[in-house]
Write an enzyme that holds these catalytic residues in place. Structure first.
Site, PDB file in Angstrom:
ATOM      1  N   ARG A  15       0.832  -1.193   0.000  1.00 35.28           N
ATOM      2  CA  ARG A  15       0.000   0.000   0.000  1.00 35.28           C
ATOM      3  C   ARG A  15       0.876   1.257   0.000  1.00 35.28           C
ATOM      4  NH1 ARG A  15      -3.594  -1.472   5.170  1.00 35.28           N
ATOM      5  NH2 ARG A  15      -1.569  -2.386   5.743  1.00 35.28           N
ATOM      6  N   LYS A  75       1.611   2.037   7.295  1.00 37.42           N
ATOM      7  CA  LYS A  75       1.996   1.250   8.461  1.00 37.42           C
ATOM      8  C   LYS A  75       2.834   2.073   9.424  1.00 37.42           C
ATOM      9  CE  LYS A  75       1.036  -2.236   9.327  1.00 37.42           C
ATOM     10  NZ  LYS A  75      -0.182  -2.584  10.105  1.00 37.42           N
ATOM     11  N   TYR A  94      -1.064   4.659  10.659  1.00 38.59           N
ATOM     12  CA  TYR A  94      -1.395   3.668  11.678  1.00 38.59           C
ATOM     13  C   TYR A  94      -0.195   3.507  12.600  1.00 38.59           C
ATOM     14  CZ  TYR A  94      -5.501   2.077   9.027  1.00 38.59           C
ATOM     15  OH  TYR A  94      -6.709   2.004   8.389  1.00 38.59           O
ATOM     16  N   HIS A  96      -0.637   1.612  16.224  1.00 41.94           N
ATOM     17  CA  HIS A  96      -0.830   0.384  17.016  1.00 41.94           C
ATOM     18  C   HIS A  96       0.255   0.266  18.086  1.00 41.94           C
ATOM     19  CE1 HIS A  96      -3.963  -0.940  14.260  1.00 41.94           C
ATOM     20  NE2 HIS A  96      -3.139  -0.753  13.245  1.00 41.94           N
ATOM     21  N   GLU A 118      -5.868   4.680  13.770  1.00 36.71           N
ATOM     22  CA  GLU A 118      -6.761   3.714  14.406  1.00 36.71           C
ATOM     23  C   GLU A 118      -7.475   4.246  15.645  1.00 36.71           C
ATOM     24  OE1 GLU A 118      -2.752   2.950  16.407  1.00 36.71           O
ATOM     25  OE2 GLU A 118      -3.458   3.421  14.384  1.00 36.71           O
ATOM     26  N   ASP A 270      -2.451  -6.829  14.918  1.00 35.58           N
ATOM     27  CA  ASP A 270      -1.844  -5.500  15.015  1.00 35.58           C
ATOM     28  C   ASP A 270      -1.885  -4.963  16.443  1.00 35.58           C
ATOM     29  OD1 ASP A 270      -0.773  -4.791  12.587  1.00 35.58           O
ATOM     30  OD2 ASP A 270      -2.673  -4.121  11.760  1.00 35.58           O
TER      31      ASP A 270
END
Length: 370
Positions: A15, A75, A94, A96, A118, A270
């Site tokens: 991505r 990511k 993101y 996490h 998120e 994740d």
């Protein structure tokens, strides 16, 4: 604002943080965008596409990080990327953080301001920047679970849809949110016998009203969960506690109670995973076996369908990205409490309570920073 979009370097992550359409929107708002060369190739976007949208192309990630006021990614930044962050820089991606102390400490040390996709919220209590990837991961989960169940991959050798004269496979989906709902729909569409578990009675009523006999549902008590798990060929973990580490729903000593060769697909990986024996894997080596049970725990499942995922994510993140660029993070967060909920790190301070609780780090109220 100068916006930078580096190429993703996590293994098998195809991505990209910005589509050419997002670049064009940012440029139309008067911003400068620099994209690392070949950043979009995995999603089907060429450097020429980005140039046509108004972007500058940089030869290296270091060039992108050095030039940009805001870094837009997909990511969480890898260790080498975290070293390139600087004080006052804005990171939008993101994160996490709850199961990742190394990343958390590096981001705190960087002095950067980090907003996590998120944990951005909406008026309905949803997570609008997590939802599109949850939809993708949910729809992928039965597909990869069916593959994991194939005998050549170590599974039970069960076809989820069955055939005339042979019953369908049994699928247990733990969690009835976005991931679980989409997983159940696809699994049922494949012909499987599907049950969804959740602890929210209103959510169970919603699933029953909307999907009726498409799949069954039940209450996610510990006893009911293991009872249904014993009968399942495929178990999909779809539980989310926003920003926090996922609860462990099936313990290692319970694996012996499952059918030999059953498959576990942990979409919560994740956030640390919702099975005690889960450990993050990659698309290159996605599955492993523990006590005769096959585990699929790829930490970036949507990366397998990079074009669909990139466009879906870009549609969701673009308004927030533009708000941050147009107004600066402080004003944007002051005017939008839901965007403020995305703030996880600022200038060496942790600002998200669930992460602090998971990692034993003191947090500050983000409202005091704007």
């Amino acid at each position: 604002m100068h916006i930078g979009c580096p190429k993703e370097i996590k293994p098998q992550e195809f991505r990209v943080g910005m589509t050419p359409n997002a670049v064009a929107e940012a440029v139309a708002h008067g911003h400068t965008v620099t994209v690392e060369t070949a950043a979009g190739i995995g999603a089907g976007f060429t450097d020429a596409d980005y140039i046509a949208a108004g972007a500058k192309i940089a030869a290296t990630a270091a060039d992108v990080f050095a030039a940009a006021d805001m870094i837009v990614k997909v990511k969480e930044p890898q260790a080498v990327e975290r070293k390139m962050l600087r004080e006052g820089q804005l990171l939008f991606t993101y994160l996490h953080l709850a199961p990742d102390p190394d990343q958390t400490h590096d981001l705190l040390a960087s002095g950067a301001t980090c907003i996590a996709y998120e944990t951005v919220t909406d008026d309905r209590g949803g997570l609008p920047l997590l939802a599109p990837m949850s939809e993708v991961a949910g729809r992928l989960a039965p597909q990869v679970g069916a593959w994991t169940l194939q005998k050549a991959n170590g599974g039970r050798g069960v076809l989820l849809g069955g055939v005339p004269g042979v019953g369908p496979g049994k699928v247990l989906v733990i969690g009835g949110g976005v991931v679980g709902t989409h997983a159940a729909r696809i699994a049922a569409g494949m012909g499987a016998d599907v049950t969804v578990l959740d602890r929210s009675l209103p959510r169970l009523r919603y699933l029953d009203d909307v999907f009726g006999g498409t799949f069954k549902n039940g209450y996610a008590s510990a006893g009911n969960t293991i009872e249904l798990a014993r009968e399942a060929d495929l178990i999909i973990g779809a539980v989310l506690v926003p920003g926090a580490a996922a609860p462990k729903l099936i313990k290692r000593d319970q694996l012996k109670e499952l059918k030999p060769g059953a498959a576990l697909v942990d979409v919560a990986i994740d956030q640390g995973g919702c099975f005690e024996t889960s450990k993050a894997t990659t698309h290159e080596n996605p599955i492993y076996e523990v006590d005769g049970i096959m585990h699929y725990c790829v930490a970036n499942m949507p990366g397998a369908v990079a074009r669909t995922s990139t466009i879906a994510l870009g549609n969701a993140t673009m308004p927030f990205m533009l708000a941050l660029a147009d107004k600066g993070w402080k004003k944007a967060c002051a005017e939008d409490r839901h965007l403020l909920n995305g703030l996880n790190v600022h200038a060496g301070q942790l600002t998200y309570a669930a992460v602090g609780e998971a990692l034993g780090i003191a947090t500050v109220d983000p409202k005091t920073l704007i």
